[in-house]
Design a protein around this motif. Structure first.
Motif, short mmCIF file in Angstrom:
data_model
loop_
_atom_site.label_atom_id
_atom_site.label_comp_id
_atom_site.label_asym_id
_atom_site.label_seq_id
_atom_site.Cartn_x
_atom_site.Cartn_y
_atom_site.Cartn_z
N SER A 1 9.22 -13.11 -10.59
CA SER A 1 9.99 -11.93 -11.55
C SER A 1 11.48 -11.96 -11.53
CB SER A 1 9.65 -10.76 -10.94
OG SER A 1 10.15 -10.43 -9.68
N GLY A 2 12.34 -12.76 -10.56
CA GLY A 2 13.51 -12.49 -10.57
C GLY A 2 14.35 -11.01 -10.18
N ARG A 3 13.10 -10.26 -9.79
CA ARG A 3 13.65 -9.09 -8.94
C ARG A 3 12.91 -8.87 -7.86
NH1 ARG A 3 11.94 -5.57 -14.20
NH2 ARG A 3 12.55 -3.64 -12.90
N THR A 4 13.29 -7.83 -7.17
CA THR A 4 12.73 -7.24 -5.96
C THR A 4 11.65 -6.10 -6.14
OG1 THR A 4 14.42 -6.01 -5.31
CG2 THR A 4 14.30 -8.21 -4.24
N ASN A 5 11.55 -5.63 -7.36
CA ASN A 5 10.65 -4.55 -7.74
C ASN A 5 9.16 -4.96 -7.63
OD1 ASN A 5 13.29 -4.32 -8.96
ND2 ASN A 5 12.52 -2.32 -9.50
N ILE A 6 8.41 -3.92 -7.17
CA ILE A 6 6.90 -4.22 -7.10
C ILE A 6 6.14 -2.98 -7.94
CG2 ILE A 6 6.83 -5.81 -5.27
CD1 ILE A 6 6.16 -3.32 -3.37
N PRO A 7 5.11 -3.33 -8.58
CA PRO A 7 4.13 -4.44 -8.22
C PRO A 7 4.72 -5.61 -9.34
CG PRO A 7 2.91 -2.90 -9.64
CD PRO A 7 4.23 -2.06 -9.04
N ASP B 1 0.86 -1.17 -0.08
CA ASP B 1 0.13 -0.06 0.15
C ASP B 1 1.03 1.26 0.29
OD1 ASP B 1 -2.30 -1.55 -0.23
OD2 ASP B 1 -2.77 -1.42 2.12
N TRP B 2 2.25 1.13 0.16
CA TRP B 2 3.07 2.32 0.38
C TRP B 2 3.72 2.64 -0.85
CZ3 TRP B 2 7.52 0.57 -1.48
CH2 TRP B 2 8.01 -0.62 -1.18
N CYS B 3 3.28 1.75 -1.89
CA CYS B 3 4.00 1.84 -3.15
C CYS B 3 3.29 2.47 -4.24
CB CYS B 3 4.42 0.37 -3.85
SG CYS B 3 4.64 0.19 -5.47
N ARG B 4 3.43 3.68 -4.81
CA ARG B 4 2.69 4.27 -5.79
C ARG B 4 2.60 3.60 -6.95
NH1 ARG B 4 5.79 10.24 -5.90
NH2 ARG B 4 5.64 10.51 -3.66
N ASP B 5 3.32 2.78 -7.62
CA ASP B 5 3.03 1.95 -8.82
C ASP B 5 2.17 0.97 -8.59
OD1 ASP B 5 4.77 3.32 -10.55
OD2 ASP B 5 6.47 2.19 -10.05
N CYS B 6 2.19 0.33 -7.21
CA CYS B 6 0.99 -0.59 -6.87
C CYS B 6 -0.14 -0.06 -6.73
CB CYS B 6 1.59 -1.27 -5.61
SG CYS B 6 3.15 -1.92 -5.55
N HIS C 1 4.20 -9.22 -15.48
CA HIS C 1 4.82 -7.68 -15.65
C HIS C 1 5.26 -7.56 -14.32
CE1 HIS C 1 2.26 -6.47 -19.02
NE2 HIS C 1 3.43 -6.55 -19.65
N VAL C 2 6.72 -6.63 -14.36
CA VAL C 2 7.06 -6.12 -13.06
C VAL C 2 7.17 -4.53 -13.43
CG1 VAL C 2 9.18 -5.60 -11.56
CG2 VAL C 2 8.47 -8.05 -12.74
N GLU C 3 6.59 -3.79 -12.46
CA GLU C 3 6.31 -2.37 -12.37
C GLU C 3 5.91 -1.90 -13.82
OE1 GLU C 3 9.45 -0.14 -9.71
OE2 GLU C 3 10.57 -1.15 -11.38
N PRO C 4 4.71 -2.44 -14.30
CA PRO C 4 4.08 -2.38 -15.66
C PRO C 4 3.68 -0.56 -15.81
CG PRO C 4 2.76 -3.32 -14.62
CD PRO C 4 3.84 -3.37 -13.49
N ALA C 5 3.85 -0.40 -16.78
CA ALA C 5 2.96 0.89 -17.36
C ALA C 5 1.35 0.52 -17.62
CB ALA C 5 3.60 1.51 -18.71
N LEU D 1 2.26 -7.32 0.34
CA LEU D 1 3.55 -7.81 0.85
C LEU D 1 3.90 -7.35 2.30
CD1 LEU D 1 5.49 -7.61 -2.37
CD2 LEU D 1 4.41 -9.51 -1.45
N VAL D 2 3.03 -6.49 2.66
CA VAL D 2 3.57 -5.94 4.22
C VAL D 2 2.71 -6.76 5.17
CG1 VAL D 2 2.76 -4.07 5.85
CG2 VAL D 2 3.55 -3.34 3.40
N ALA D 3 1.42 -7.14 4.70
CA ALA D 3 0.82 -8.25 5.63
C ALA D 3 1.36 -9.61 5.49
CB ALA D 3 -0.89 -8.08 5.22
N ASP D 4 1.85 -9.88 4.36
CA ASP D 4 2.21 -11.15 4.15
C ASP D 4 3.78 -11.16 3.62
OD1 ASP D 4 2.81 -13.90 3.70
OD2 ASP D 4 1.19 -14.31 2.30
#
Length: 87
Positions: A53-59, A15-20, A69-73, A39-42
Protein backbone atom coordinates in the motif's frame (compact mmCIF):
# COMPACT_ATOMS: atom_id res chain seq x y z
CA UNK A 1 4.70 -14.16 5.60
CA UNK A 2 4.43 -14.75 1.92
CA UNK A 3 2.82 -12.51 -0.66
CA UNK A 4 -0.95 -12.57 -0.99
CA UNK A 5 -2.41 -15.32 -3.16
CA UNK A 6 -3.43 -14.31 -6.66
CA UNK A 7 -6.69 -16.26 -6.40
CA UNK A 8 -8.13 -14.90 -3.17
CA UNK A 9 -8.69 -11.74 -1.20
CA UNK A 10 -6.17 -11.00 1.52
CA UNK A 11 -7.10 -8.74 4.41
CA UNK A 12 -4.27 -7.33 6.50
CA UNK A 13 -5.55 -6.04 9.81
CA UNK A 14 -5.61 -6.14 13.59
CA UNK A 15 -8.37 -7.03 16.04
CA UNK A 16 -8.06 -3.64 17.80
CA UNK A 17 -8.73 -1.73 14.55
CA UNK A 18 -12.37 -0.67 14.08
CA UNK A 19 -12.05 -0.37 10.29
CA UNK A 20 -10.51 -3.86 10.14
CA UNK A 21 -13.35 -5.30 12.22
CA UNK A 22 -15.91 -3.58 9.96
CA UNK A 23 -14.31 -4.81 6.72
CA UNK A 24 -13.91 -8.34 8.09
CA UNK A 25 -17.58 -8.36 9.15
CA UNK A 26 -18.64 -7.14 5.70
CA UNK A 27 -16.73 -9.90 3.92
CA UNK A 28 -18.14 -12.48 6.33
CA UNK A 29 -21.72 -11.25 5.84
CA UNK A 30 -21.31 -11.31 2.06
CA UNK A 31 -19.94 -14.85 2.23
CA UNK A 32 -16.73 -13.87 0.47
CA UNK A 33 -13.72 -16.08 1.15
CA UNK A 34 -10.56 -14.31 2.19
CA UNK A 35 -7.30 -14.82 4.00
CA UNK A 36 -6.97 -12.77 7.17
CA UNK A 37 -3.46 -11.72 8.14
CA UNK A 38 -3.41 -10.66 11.79
CA UNK A 39 -0.69 -8.05 12.15
CA UNK A 40 -0.60 -8.52 15.92
CA UNK A 41 0.07 -12.25 15.64
CA UNK A 42 2.48 -11.74 12.71
CA UNK A 43 4.11 -8.30 13.09
CA UNK A 44 6.46 -8.93 10.15
CA UNK A 45 3.39 -8.99 7.89
CA UNK A 46 3.02 -5.26 8.53
CA UNK A 47 6.03 -4.76 6.27
CA UNK A 48 4.26 -6.72 3.51
CA UNK A 49 1.10 -4.62 3.91
CA UNK A 50 3.17 -1.42 3.82
CA UNK A 51 5.03 -2.61 0.72
CA UNK A 52 1.71 -3.23 -1.03
CA UNK A 53 0.00 0.00 0.00
CA UNK A 54 2.88 2.39 0.54
CA UNK A 55 1.22 3.35 3.83
CA UNK A 56 1.02 2.12 7.39
CA UNK A 57 -2.78 2.45 7.59
CA UNK A 58 -4.95 -0.65 7.95
CA UNK A 59 -6.89 -2.54 6.84
CA UNK A 60 -5.22 -3.28 3.54
CA UNK A 61 -7.47 -5.36 1.29
CA UNK A 62 -5.72 -7.04 -1.65
CA UNK A 63 -7.95 -8.37 -4.43
CA UNK A 64 -7.33 -11.25 -6.87
CA UNK A 65 -6.56 -8.76 -9.67
CA UNK A 66 -3.65 -7.38 -7.54
CA UNK A 67 -5.40 -4.09 -6.82
CA UNK A 68 -5.87 -3.00 -3.24
CA UNK A 69 -7.76 -0.67 -0.93
CA UNK A 70 -6.46 0.97 2.23
CA UNK A 71 -9.05 1.79 4.90
CA UNK A 72 -11.87 1.27 2.39
CA UNK A 73 -15.48 2.26 2.92
CA UNK A 74 -17.94 -0.64 2.73
CA UNK A 75 -19.26 0.80 -0.55
CA UNK A 76 -15.76 0.66 -2.06
CA UNK A 77 -15.31 -2.98 -1.07
CA UNK A 78 -18.75 -3.92 -2.36
CA UNK A 79 -18.15 -2.13 -5.66
CA UNK A 80 -14.83 -3.92 -6.17
CA UNK A 81 -16.34 -7.31 -5.29
CA UNK A 82 -19.10 -6.72 -7.86
CA UNK A 83 -16.53 -5.65 -10.47
CA UNK A 84 -14.69 -8.93 -9.89
CA UNK A 85 -17.97 -10.92 -9.91
CA UNK A 86 -17.29 -12.16 -6.38
CA UNK A 87 -20.79 -11.20 -5.20
Amino acid sequence: MTSPSESTITLFGADWCRDCIRTKKQLDELGVEYTYVDLVADPSAADVAKEISGRTNIPVVVYPDSTHHVEPANSDVESKLRELSLI
